[in-house]
Design a protein around this motif. Structure first.
Motif, PDB file in Angstrom:
ATOM      1  N   GLU A   1      -7.987   0.041  -3.755  1.00  0.00           N
ATOM      2  CA  GLU A   1      -7.793   0.837  -2.552  1.00  0.00           C
ATOM      3  C   GLU A   1      -6.313   0.920  -2.179  1.00  0.00           C
ATOM      4  O   GLU A   1      -5.813   1.990  -1.796  1.00  0.00           O
ATOM      5  CB  GLU A   1      -8.580   0.247  -1.386  1.00  0.00           C
TER       6      GLU A   1
ATOM      7  N   ARG B   1       0.822  -1.212   0.000  1.00  0.00           N
ATOM      8  CA  ARG B   1       0.000   0.000   0.000  1.00  0.00           C
ATOM      9  C   ARG B   1       0.855   1.261   0.000  1.00  0.00           C
ATOM     10  O   ARG B   1       0.342   2.348   0.243  1.00  0.00           O
ATOM     11  CB  ARG B   1      -0.925   0.002   1.225  1.00  0.00           C
TER      12      ARG B   1
ATOM     13  N   ILE C   1      -4.614   3.312  -4.580  1.00  0.00           N
ATOM     14  CA  ILE C   1      -4.992   4.692  -4.272  1.00  0.00           C
ATOM     15  C   ILE C   1      -4.222   5.189  -3.058  1.00  0.00           C
ATOM     16  O   ILE C   1      -3.726   6.327  -3.031  1.00  0.00           O
ATOM     17  CB  ILE C   1      -6.512   4.793  -4.043  1.00  0.00           C
ATOM     18  N   ALA C   2      -4.085   4.345  -2.044  1.00  0.00           N
ATOM     19  CA  ALA C   2      -3.330   4.723  -0.852  1.00  0.00           C
ATOM     20  C   ALA C   2      -1.876   5.007  -1.192  1.00  0.00           C
ATOM     21  O   ALA C   2      -1.276   5.972  -0.697  1.00  0.00           O
ATOM     22  CB  ALA C   2      -3.429   3.618   0.203  1.00  0.00           C
TER      23      ALA C   2
ATOM     24  N   LEU D   1     -13.387   4.315  -6.093  1.00  0.00           N
ATOM     25  CA  LEU D   1     -13.356   3.202  -5.157  1.00  0.00           C
ATOM     26  C   LEU D   1     -14.760   2.877  -4.650  1.00  0.00           C
ATOM     27  O   LEU D   1     -15.142   1.688  -4.561  1.00  0.00           O
ATOM     28  CB  LEU D   1     -12.432   3.533  -3.985  1.00  0.00           C
TER      29      LEU D   1
ATOM     30  N   PRO E   1     -11.561  -4.513  -5.692  1.00  0.00           N
ATOM     31  CA  PRO E   1     -11.641  -3.210  -5.033  1.00  0.00           C
ATOM     32  C   PRO E   1     -10.562  -3.020  -3.967  1.00  0.00           C
ATOM     33  O   PRO E   1     -10.079  -1.903  -3.775  1.00  0.00           O
ATOM     34  CB  PRO E   1     -13.045  -3.208  -4.424  1.00  0.00           C
ATOM     35  N   ASP E   2     -10.184  -4.080  -3.288  1.00  0.00           N
ATOM     36  CA  ASP E   2      -9.119  -3.971  -2.286  1.00  0.00           C
ATOM     37  C   ASP E   2      -7.789  -3.598  -2.934  1.00  0.00           C
ATOM     38  O   ASP E   2      -7.015  -2.810  -2.368  1.00  0.00           O
ATOM     39  CB  ASP E   2      -8.961  -5.281  -1.523  1.00  0.00           C
TER      40      ASP E   2
ATOM     41  N   ARG F   1     -10.677   9.810  -6.905  1.00  0.00           N
ATOM     42  CA  ARG F   1     -10.240   8.438  -6.663  1.00  0.00           C
ATOM     43  C   ARG F   1     -11.120   7.739  -5.634  1.00  0.00           C
ATOM     44  O   ARG F   1     -11.433   6.554  -5.782  1.00  0.00           O
ATOM     45  CB  ARG F   1      -8.769   8.433  -6.238  1.00  0.00           C
ATOM     46  N   ASN F   2     -11.538   8.449  -4.601  1.00  0.00           N
ATOM     47  CA  ASN F   2     -12.443   7.852  -3.624  1.00  0.00           C
ATOM     48  C   ASN F   2     -13.799   7.548  -4.251  1.00  0.00           C
ATOM     49  O   ASN F   2     -14.452   6.559  -3.889  1.00  0.00           O
ATOM     50  CB  ASN F   2     -12.609   8.773  -2.418  1.00  0.00           C
TER      51      ASN F   2
ATOM     52  N   ARG G   1     -16.773  -0.721  -5.158  1.00  0.00           N
ATOM     53  CA  ARG G   1     -17.323  -1.534  -4.068  1.00  0.00           C
ATOM     54  C   ARG G   1     -18.835  -1.729  -4.214  1.00  0.00           C
ATOM     55  O   ARG G   1     -19.373  -2.783  -3.846  1.00  0.00           O
ATOM     56  CB  ARG G   1     -16.999  -0.893  -2.728  1.00  0.00           C
TER      57      ARG G   1
END
Length: 272
Positions: free
Chosen positions: A173, A56, A176-177, A126, A169-170, A122-123, A130
């Protein structure tokens, strides 16, 4: 984690004479993004598609790449993968024979309104992934990845959508992090002495050619090539032009491939 090696077909060099080329994909991308280049170069290099696992953070991704690479290697990254390549260069410059950065930039996540927009976008992707799945997210994101004129190119579109849908999706995420915490890499770029190629999609709205020109000004002796008729997914949109640029880059790197040839500074760059 293990890199995926692309086998050679009709190799024009012996196994011992083929340097390993680590190919680093971007956010929720994989070997599909580098498929044309890996096949094209397999006679002169040993292409390996890097696997970031569940990392991450860019530094952890870079450490994963180093664990999958031999002692010395060529390194090419696209988008987020190019940012990971900069971290590899920071951590182990003595191991990198040559560098290629495609569709990327060097700065940290922007502050102020620009940073707020990036985080919000980006959020939002995500959340969509999901709620409705990765295929729905991919279709929402697609217009930012390729020029409007290419949205009617069904084989290209389906290839990109399928690639993104192969992720969870994980994983999105995690990527993105990593992007949100990306470092300022200008000190790394200034330290590079290895042959360096910059590839910019002429129609890339996410990472436009101007961002690559700034990078070229920081890297001593860097070569910048603008890829026509291509946006952010330039390796898939115009593989012939990308391959031609990589041919010249690999040839420029070859003198540094012999054992003992130092193409980069012997010590990592501290930018902490």
């Amino acid at each position: 984690m293990k890199a995926t090696t692309i086998p050679a077909s009709g190799a024009d060099h012996s196994e011992n004479d083929r340097p390993v080329l680590m190919l680093l994909p971007g956010m929720v991308c994989n070997g599909r993004a580098w498929r044309h280049q890996a096949r094209h170069l397999a006679g002169r290099c040993e292409p390996r598609i890097a696997d970031y696992g569940d990392a991450r953070h860019m530094t952890d991704m870079a450490r994963a790449v180093l664990a999958q690479a031999p002692e010395r290697f060529l390194l090419a990254g696209h988008s987020m993968g190019a940012r990971v390549a900069m971290e590899v260069q920071r951590l182990a410059p003595h191991r990198v024979i040559g560098l290629c950065f495609a569709g990327t930039e060097y700065g940290p996540c922007p502050t102020g309104e620009a940073g707020r927009r990036e985080t919000e976008t980006r959020n939002g992707l995500l959340a969509l992934a999901r709620e409705q799945g990765m295929p729905a997210m991919a279709r929402r994101w697609l217009p930012a990845l390729i020029p409007e004129a290419r949205l009617a190119d069904e084989p290209l579109v389906e290839d990109i959508l399928a690639m993104i849908a192969e992720h969870s999706p994980d994983q999105l995420e995690a990527h993105i992090a990593a992007g949100a915490a990306r470092p300022d890499s200008r000190a790394v770029l200034r330290s590079i002495s290895a042959p360096t190629l910059l590839l910019a999609g002429a129609e890339d709205r996410l990472r436009p050619p101007a961002a690559h020109r700034e990078m070229a000004d920081l890297i001593p002796g860097a070569r910048l090539v603008e890829i026509p008729a291509a946006g952010h997914m330039l390796t898939m949109e115009n593989p012939e032009a990308v391959n031609a640029a990589l041919d010249q880059w690999v040839a420029a790197c070859r003198p540094f491939c012999s054992r003992g040839a130092e193409a980069s500074p012997a010590h990592p760059v501290n930018v902490d």
